[in-house]
Design a protein around this motif. Structure first.
Motif, PDB file in Angstrom:
ATOM      1  N   MET A  88       0.791  -1.087  -0.108  1.00 36.70           N
ATOM      2  CA  MET A  88      -0.723  -0.119   0.330  1.00 36.70           C
ATOM      3  C   MET A  88       0.763   1.106  -0.181  1.00 36.70           C
ATOM      4  O   MET A  88       0.747   2.055  -0.642  1.00 36.70           O
ATOM      5  CB  MET A  88      -0.483   0.048   1.389  1.00 36.70           C
ATOM      6  N   LEU A  89       2.053   1.250   0.341  1.00 31.28           N
ATOM      7  CA  LEU A  89       2.949   2.380   0.976  1.00 31.28           C
ATOM      8  C   LEU A  89       3.556   2.479  -0.455  1.00 31.28           C
ATOM      9  O   LEU A  89       4.736   3.557  -1.423  1.00 31.28           O
ATOM     10  CB  LEU A  89       3.756   1.749   1.986  1.00 31.28           C
ATOM     11  N   TYR A  90       4.042   1.763  -1.774  1.00 27.49           N
ATOM     12  CA  TYR A  90       4.554   2.579  -2.770  1.00 27.49           C
ATOM     13  C   TYR A  90       3.901   1.740  -4.033  1.00 27.49           C
ATOM     14  O   TYR A  90       2.483   0.742  -3.679  1.00 27.49           O
ATOM     15  CB  TYR A  90       5.899   1.295  -2.881  1.00 27.49           C
ATOM     16  N   GLU A  91       4.039   2.402  -5.198  1.00 30.38           N
ATOM     17  CA  GLU A  91       3.054   2.556  -6.722  1.00 30.38           C
ATOM     18  C   GLU A  91       4.028   1.621  -7.514  1.00 30.38           C
ATOM     19  O   GLU A  91       5.890   2.000  -7.751  1.00 30.38           O
ATOM     20  CB  GLU A  91       2.898   3.571  -6.880  1.00 30.38           C
ATOM     21  N   SER A  92       4.200   0.541  -7.942  1.00 25.30           N
ATOM     22  CA  SER A  92       5.082  -0.128  -8.961  1.00 25.30           C
ATOM     23  C   SER A  92       4.591  -0.980 -10.054  1.00 25.30           C
ATOM     24  O   SER A  92       3.740  -1.928  -9.490  1.00 25.30           O
ATOM     25  CB  SER A  92       5.838  -0.912  -8.204  1.00 25.30           C
ATOM     26  N   TYR A 155      -1.143   5.478   1.954  1.00 27.68           N
ATOM     27  CA  TYR A 155      -0.327   5.721   3.532  1.00 27.68           C
ATOM     28  C   TYR A 155      -0.845   5.813   4.780  1.00 27.68           C
ATOM     29  O   TYR A 155      -0.563   4.667   5.874  1.00 27.68           O
ATOM     30  CB  TYR A 155       0.398   6.601   3.913  1.00 27.68           C
ATOM     31  N   LEU A 156      -1.974   5.821   4.849  1.00 22.45           N
ATOM     32  CA  LEU A 156      -2.969   5.504   6.054  1.00 22.45           C
ATOM     33  C   LEU A 156      -3.087   3.702   5.856  1.00 22.45           C
ATOM     34  O   LEU A 156      -3.453   4.008   7.295  1.00 22.45           O
ATOM     35  CB  LEU A 156      -4.012   6.313   6.189  1.00 22.45           C
ATOM     36  N   LEU A 157      -3.954   3.287   4.964  1.00 19.85           N
ATOM     37  CA  LEU A 157      -4.111   1.364   4.900  1.00 19.85           C
ATOM     38  C   LEU A 157      -3.000   1.527   5.244  1.00 19.85           C
ATOM     39  O   LEU A 157      -3.125  -0.093   5.613  1.00 19.85           O
ATOM     40  CB  LEU A 157      -5.179   1.946   4.084  1.00 19.85           C
ATOM     41  N   GLY A 158      -1.915   1.490   4.369  1.00 16.40           N
ATOM     42  CA  GLY A 158      -0.552   0.853   4.969  1.00 16.40           C
ATOM     43  C   GLY A 158      -0.235   0.458   6.521  1.00 16.40           C
ATOM     44  O   GLY A 158       0.031   0.190   7.094  1.00 16.40           O
ATOM     45  N   TYR A 159      -0.178   2.259   6.334  1.00 20.63           N
ATOM     46  CA  TYR A 159       0.124   1.813   8.225  1.00 20.63           C
ATOM     47  C   TYR A 159      -0.848   1.442   9.451  1.00 20.63           C
ATOM     48  O   TYR A 159      -0.555   0.713  10.650  1.00 20.63           O
ATOM     49  CB  TYR A 159       0.388   3.522   8.752  1.00 20.63           C
ATOM     50  N   ILE A 160      -2.413   1.173   8.615  1.00 24.58           N
ATOM     51  CA  ILE A 160      -3.078   0.716   9.541  1.00 24.58           C
ATOM     52  C   ILE A 160      -3.056  -0.935   9.811  1.00 24.58           C
ATOM     53  O   ILE A 160      -3.078  -1.926  10.547  1.00 24.58           O
ATOM     54  CB  ILE A 160      -4.808   1.443   9.423  1.00 24.58           C
TER      55      ILE A 160
END
Ligand code: SF4
Length: 333
Positions: A88-92, A155-160
């Motif tokens: 969720m933190l990266y786009e690739s 980022y929010l969903l990634g950290y959660i």
């Protein structure tokens, strides 16, 4: 007294493995014991305590295995949630393509196993089902990774998800702690009772354990313990009195009766164990032994019909150790 109807439609009394042991020691000892009520001897009390301990061990072992499964589910869950969180933190686009390809590959594998399933022999179906489920699961997980890498970073969903993963890891640690604690307790009980390897699946505790029956031979009994060693069922008979130089014939007969009960209720056992404290004898389940046992059962049935029972030995030592010598009219000592 338990009765059943045999193949000749006659009502016949079941004979217990304990009675077979008494008869094999001395027929008269068995006969006299039929007139006695239940005796709360020292041996019975010791047996009861061993049964309680073994039951405690069995429950600890089961709980330890349940917690072990919990560790696996929580750990795998934590890893998956953490990995989804990272994506969720990266786009690739590259990683999205790689995971798409992997998802399709595992989907094809899953469909292939599904197609082969109907043509399989029964023995392979369980393994194939597990592979299919694993392949479908991996395909789903890789699809989630592919979509996550494809989308804009969140980022929010990634950290959660990372925090959720941490909580799952804490859960896994708790399950690991409990599994080790129960496992350790089980090992201590096994050491204390000198139990051989194997999972305890049955304990004769205070007569609450189900009575095993052989309808074919009219024999009943509760082994002190039933172990599962690999795929084998192993009955265990524990003796609490003096430790003899070798396994006693009467005890071997009792154990053979349990092996016969295991044969009729579970599967043919290879052997049984006779335990005198820390001394353990392995008794093979052989045809000759089974025939001797059935012969004894036949003799007991005849004695019950005729009422004619006598001492069958000339050994004063046997009478000296016999718990029925006080009331025995044929005692030698
Ligand atoms: S005292 Fe001797 S003869 Fe009598 S029941 Fe016991 S072993 Fe048999």
């Amino acid at each position: 007294m338990i009765k059943y109807t045999d193949m000749h439609k006659c009502v016949v009394e079941y004979i217990s493995a304990g009675d077979i042991e008494k008869y094999s020691y001395c027929p008269l000892s068995w006969w006299l014991s039929r007139k006695e009520g239940h005796r709360e001897s020292e041996g019975v009390i010791k047996h009861r305590n061993i049964g309680k301990k073994a039951k405690e061990g069995m429950e600890n072992y089961r709980k330890s295995k349940d917690f072990e499964r919990g560790v696996m589910y929580f750990a795998v869950g934590a890893v998956l949630v953490a990995l989804v969180g990272v994506t969720m933190l990266y786009e690739s686009k590259v990683w999205a393509t790689v995971f798409h390809a992997l998802a399709i590959l595992w989907l094809i594998i899953s469909v292939y196993f599904l197609w082969r399933y109907d043509r399989l022999e029964e023995q392979w179906k369980g393994t194939f089902t597990r592979i299919m489920v694993m392949a479908a699961l991996l395909s789903t997980v890789f699809s989630i990774f592919a979509v996550s890498f494809f989308m804009n970073p969140n980022y929010l969903l990634g950290y959660i998800l990372e925090i959720a993963s941490l909580l799952w890891l804490i859960g896994a640690t708790y399950f690991l702690y409990e599994s080790m604690r129960k496992g350790l307790h089980y090992s201590q009980i096994r050491q204390e009772l000198h139990l051989p390897d194997g999972e305890i699946i049955y304990v004769d505790d205070l007569k609450k354990a189900p009575l095993l029956k052989s309808k074919k031979y009219g024999i009943v009994g509760r082994p002190d313990m039933l172990l599962k060693v690999g795929k084998e069922y192993v009955p265990v008979e524990i003796k609490t009195g003096r430790v003899p130089r070798g396994p006693l014939f009467s005890h071997i007969m009792q154990l053979t009766a349990y092996m016969l009960l295991v044969e009729e209720n579970f599967s043919i056992p290879l052997y049984g164990l006779l335990m005198y404290g820390s001394t353990v004898y392995r008794i093979e389940y052989e045809e000759d032994l089974k025939n001797i046992l059935l012969q004894k059962v036949e003799e007991m049935r005849k004695a019950m019909r005729t009422g004619e029972v006598h001492r069958n030995h000339n050994r004063p030592g046997k009478c000296r150790h016999c718990s029925r010598r006080e009331i025995c009219p044929e005692r030698l000592a």
